[in-house]
Design an enzyme around this catalytic site. Structure first.
Site, PDB file in Angstrom:
ATOM      1  N   HIS A 290       0.820  -1.207   0.000  1.00 49.30           N
ATOM      2  CA  HIS A 290       0.000   0.000   0.000  1.00 49.30           C
ATOM      3  C   HIS A 290       0.856   1.261   0.000  1.00 49.30           C
ATOM      4  O   HIS A 290       0.400   2.311  -0.446  1.00 49.30           O
ATOM      5  CB  HIS A 290      -0.962  -0.021   1.186  1.00 49.30           C
ATOM      6  CG  HIS A 290      -2.088  -0.993   1.015  1.00 49.30           C
ATOM      7  ND1 HIS A 290      -3.358  -0.749   1.497  1.00 49.30           N
ATOM      8  CD2 HIS A 290      -2.148  -2.195   0.393  1.00 49.30           C
ATOM      9  CE1 HIS A 290      -4.140  -1.779   1.181  1.00 49.30           C
ATOM     10  NE2 HIS A 290      -3.422  -2.655   0.518  1.00 49.30           N
ATOM     11  N   ASP A 291       2.079   1.139   0.487  1.00 51.40           N
ATOM     12  CA  ASP A 291       3.003   2.258   0.391  1.00 51.40           C
ATOM     13  C   ASP A 291       3.412   2.490  -1.060  1.00 51.40           C
ATOM     14  O   ASP A 291       3.306   3.606  -1.592  1.00 51.40           O
ATOM     15  CB  ASP A 291       4.246   1.979   1.249  1.00 51.40           C
ATOM     16  CG  ASP A 291       5.241   3.128   1.245  1.00 51.40           C
ATOM     17  OD1 ASP A 291       4.794   4.294   1.146  1.00 51.40           O
ATOM     18  OD2 ASP A 291       6.447   2.869   1.358  1.00 51.40           O
TER      19      ASP A 291
ATOM     20  N   GLY B 275       4.679   5.965  -4.900  1.00 50.70           N
ATOM     21  CA  GLY B 275       5.900   5.178  -4.865  1.00 50.70           C
ATOM     22  C   GLY B 275       6.272   4.747  -3.460  1.00 50.70           C
ATOM     23  O   GLY B 275       5.610   5.073  -2.473  1.00 50.70           O
TER      24      GLY B 275
ATOM     25  N   ASP C 220       7.763   5.237  -0.487  1.00 54.36           N
ATOM     26  CA  ASP C 220       8.334   6.385   0.222  1.00 54.36           C
ATOM     27  C   ASP C 220       7.936   6.457   1.689  1.00 54.36           C
ATOM     28  O   ASP C 220       8.150   7.481   2.342  1.00 54.36           O
ATOM     29  CB  ASP C 220       7.930   7.685  -0.480  1.00 54.36           C
ATOM     30  CG  ASP C 220       6.419   7.923  -0.486  1.00 54.36           C
ATOM     31  OD1 ASP C 220       5.667   7.038   0.002  1.00 54.36           O
ATOM     32  OD2 ASP C 220       5.974   8.969  -0.996  1.00 54.36           O
TER      33      ASP C 220
ATOM     34  N   SER D  83       5.080   6.785   2.929  1.00 56.91           N
ATOM     35  CA  SER D  83       3.981   7.719   3.206  1.00 56.91           C
ATOM     36  C   SER D  83       2.786   7.044   3.862  1.00 56.91           C
ATOM     37  O   SER D  83       2.031   7.690   4.593  1.00 56.91           O
ATOM     38  CB  SER D  83       3.542   8.435   1.926  1.00 56.91           C
ATOM     39  OG  SER D  83       3.064   7.521   0.953  1.00 56.91           O
TER      40      SER D  83
ATOM     41  N   ASN E 261      -7.318   1.491   2.985  1.00 58.24           N
ATOM     42  CA  ASN E 261      -6.484   1.171   4.148  1.00 58.24           C
ATOM     43  C   ASN E 261      -7.302   0.882   5.399  1.00 58.24           C
ATOM     44  O   ASN E 261      -6.752   0.813   6.501  1.00 58.24           O
ATOM     45  CB  ASN E 261      -5.506   2.318   4.421  1.00 58.24           C
ATOM     46  CG  ASN E 261      -4.347   2.334   3.451  1.00 58.24           C
ATOM     47  OD1 ASN E 261      -3.856   1.278   3.047  1.00 58.24           O
ATOM     48  ND2 ASN E 261      -3.908   3.521   3.049  1.00 58.24           N
TER      49      ASN E 261
ATOM     50  N   HIS F 152      -1.450 -13.340  -0.848  1.00 60.77           N
ATOM     51  CA  HIS F 152      -2.642 -13.785  -0.126  1.00 60.77           C
ATOM     52  C   HIS F 152      -2.605 -15.275   0.194  1.00 60.77           C
ATOM     53  O   HIS F 152      -3.622 -15.850   0.579  1.00 60.77           O
ATOM     54  CB  HIS F 152      -3.907 -13.448  -0.924  1.00 60.77           C
ATOM     55  CG  HIS F 152      -4.287 -12.009  -0.871  1.00 60.77           C
ATOM     56  ND1 HIS F 152      -5.330 -11.471  -1.592  1.00 60.77           N
ATOM     57  CD2 HIS F 152      -3.754 -10.969  -0.168  1.00 60.77           C
ATOM     58  CE1 HIS F 152      -5.417 -10.173  -1.350  1.00 60.77           C
ATOM     59  NE2 HIS F 152      -4.478  -9.851  -0.488  1.00 60.77           N
ATOM     60  N   THR F 153      -1.439 -15.873   0.079  1.00 59.42           N
ATOM     61  CA  THR F 153      -1.286 -17.244   0.537  1.00 59.42           C
ATOM     62  C   THR F 153      -1.165 -17.312   2.059  1.00 59.42           C
ATOM     63  O   THR F 153      -1.212 -18.385   2.644  1.00 59.42           O
ATOM     64  CB  THR F 153      -0.062 -17.912  -0.110  1.00 59.42           C
ATOM     65  OG1 THR F 153      -0.059 -19.306   0.195  1.00 59.42           O
ATOM     66  CG2 THR F 153       1.240 -17.302   0.379  1.00 59.42           C
TER      67      THR F 153
ATOM     68  N   ASP G  72      -6.055 -18.417   2.826  1.00 62.13           N
ATOM     69  CA  ASP G  72      -5.782 -19.767   2.334  1.00 62.13           C
ATOM     70  C   ASP G  72      -6.372 -20.776   3.315  1.00 62.13           C
ATOM     71  O   ASP G  72      -5.878 -20.910   4.434  1.00 62.13           O
ATOM     72  CB  ASP G  72      -4.271 -19.965   2.213  1.00 62.13           C
ATOM     73  CG  ASP G  72      -3.885 -21.359   1.733  1.00 62.13           C
ATOM     74  OD1 ASP G  72      -4.776 -22.209   1.558  1.00 62.13           O
ATOM     75  OD2 ASP G  72      -2.677 -21.588   1.535  1.00 62.13           O
TER      76      ASP G  72
ATOM     77  N   THR H 203      -3.335 -24.066   3.945  1.00 59.25           N
ATOM     78  CA  THR H 203      -2.125 -23.830   4.748  1.00 59.25           C
ATOM     79  C   THR H 203      -2.062 -22.326   5.059  1.00 59.25           C
ATOM     80  O   THR H 203      -1.272 -21.592   4.465  1.00 59.25           O
ATOM     81  CB  THR H 203      -0.861 -24.270   3.985  1.00 59.25           C
ATOM     82  OG1 THR H 203      -0.863 -23.651   2.675  1.00 59.25           O
ATOM     83  CG2 THR H 203      -0.803 -25.776   3.826  1.00 59.25           C
TER      84      THR H 203
ATOM     85  N   ASP I 173       3.212 -20.423   0.400  1.00 64.12           N
ATOM     86  CA  ASP I 173       3.388 -21.489  -0.587  1.00 64.12           C
ATOM     87  C   ASP I 173       2.519 -21.203  -1.810  1.00 64.12           C
ATOM     88  O   ASP I 173       1.936 -20.122  -1.931  1.00 64.12           O
ATOM     89  CB  ASP I 173       3.056 -22.855   0.038  1.00 64.12           C
ATOM     90  CG  ASP I 173       1.653 -22.924   0.636  1.00 64.12           C
ATOM     91  OD1 ASP I 173       0.781 -22.114   0.231  1.00 64.12           O
ATOM     92  OD2 ASP I 173       1.416 -23.775   1.510  1.00 64.12           O
TER      93      ASP I 173
END
Length: 333
Positions: free
Chosen positions: A64-65, A70, A72, A74, A92, A190-191, A240, A243, A248
């Site tokens: 999300h930064d 970019g 930074d 923030s 956020n 998102h594993t 997931d 696991t 993975d």
């Protein structure tokens, strides 16, 4: 003649200098903070030992930064005079882990004061979060500096949403210079981690005003999730289901089985005719392929518009810009 050639040569040198100053380097802290990787890794491992979700929190902060102005730092800035925090953005909502960053920053400052940016700490902590929990490792590039401004408007429009289609997701990635393979590979984060029910329960019934559930969501998995979410919209479910705390390739085998938790996850595999399907299949078939592409995509993402050279600052407190008198908004830990 000599004077007429001086101007283009000057501009050529300026361009070359500007390009070189924007390059990140593995060796940036070799002299000023040589133990940085060890310090951060130890702090990340400690955080994961007490909170299994710590790694997912840290990598989400880095994502999300980088997608807003970019990489930074923030995203870490809280509301202050002249600063409207990106943390207020809908994208956020519920983001966590600032206290973990505080602890890492405190450990780094203890050995290397006023040297390492919060943006670089996020990059290093993300790498450690992944390989500590079974994923790939890579050499982190350093040299980012911290922004003195936040961009809530950019966060409102630039962060990927769990409710978005593949077309929308591709545009968000393209807007920051990332391609389709980057999209599929980075989604593989998102594993591990969790999501609140409010971000996926719209898939249970009347999906897109059809009066029916999301057809791409496995019916048995939907029933399981409905049971989990009966406790309330802020209840968390594992990304997931197989696991949940290991990094993975099962994120991709889950997509093949209709068990992507978020709409934005499942879109990668269930959008008819999409070029992402073949990439999902290749990652599901061989974990090494996923790990290789994930490394590359994390480096690509970490290279998005970094502040380097004399731009920005090295924040002493990741939540506050440095004051003119050398202090900061409040103590770090």
């Amino acid at each position: 003649m000599a004077s007429s050639n001086a101007i283009p040569i000057f501009f050529l040198l300026a361009l070359l200098f500007g390009a070189s100053s924007a390059q990140l380097s593995e060796t940036f802290y070799d002299r000023t903070c040589p133990r940085l990787p060890n310090i951060v890794r130890a702090a990340v491992k400690k955080a994961i030992e007490t909170d299994i979700r710590a790694g997912a929190k840290l990598i989400r902060l880095h994502f999300h930064d980088c997608f807003v102005n970019g990489c930074d730092g923030s995203v870490l800035l809280e509301d202050a005079p002249g600063i409207v925090s990106e943390l207020n953005s809908p994208g956020n909502q519920g983001i966590q882990g600032l206290e973990i960053v505080d602890a890492i920053k405190a450990a780094v400052e203890s050995e290397c004061p006023n040297t390492v940016s919060c943006a670089d700490i996020l990059a290093q902590a993300s790498k450690d979060s992944v390989d500590v929990q079974g994923g790939p490792s890579w050499r982190v590039l350093y040299g980012r500096r911290d922004s003195r401004i936040a961009n809530k408007t950019g966060a409102d429009s630039g962060l990927a949403s769990p409710f978005e289609t593949l077309v929308q997701l591709k545009k968000k990635f393209s807007d920051v210079g990332l391609g389709t393979t980057d999209l599929v590979a980075l989604s593989g984060a998102h594993t591990f981690g969790r999501s609140r029910c409010r971000f996926f329960s719209h898939r249970f019934a009347n999906f897109n005003n059809t009066g029916r559930p999301d057809p791409s969501l496995d019916a048995n998995y939907r029933g399981f999730l409905e049971g989990v979410c009966s406790a309330g919209a802020d209840t968390r479910a594992n990304f997931d289901p197989t696991t949940p705390d290991v990094f993975d390739k099962n994120y991709y085998t889950n997509l093949q089985a209709g068990k992507g938790l978020l709409q934005s996850d499942q879109e990668l595999f269930s959008t008819a005719g999409a070029d992402t399907i073949a990439i999902v299949n290749s990652f599901a078939a061989r974990e090494g392929t996923f790990f290789k592409e994930f490394r590359t995509s994390m480096i690509n993402m970490g290279n998005i518009k970094p502040l380097t050279g004399s731009r920005g600052e090295i924040r002493r407190n990741c939540r506050r810009v440095n004051s003119a008198t050398g202090g900061e908004g409040h103590d770090v830990m």
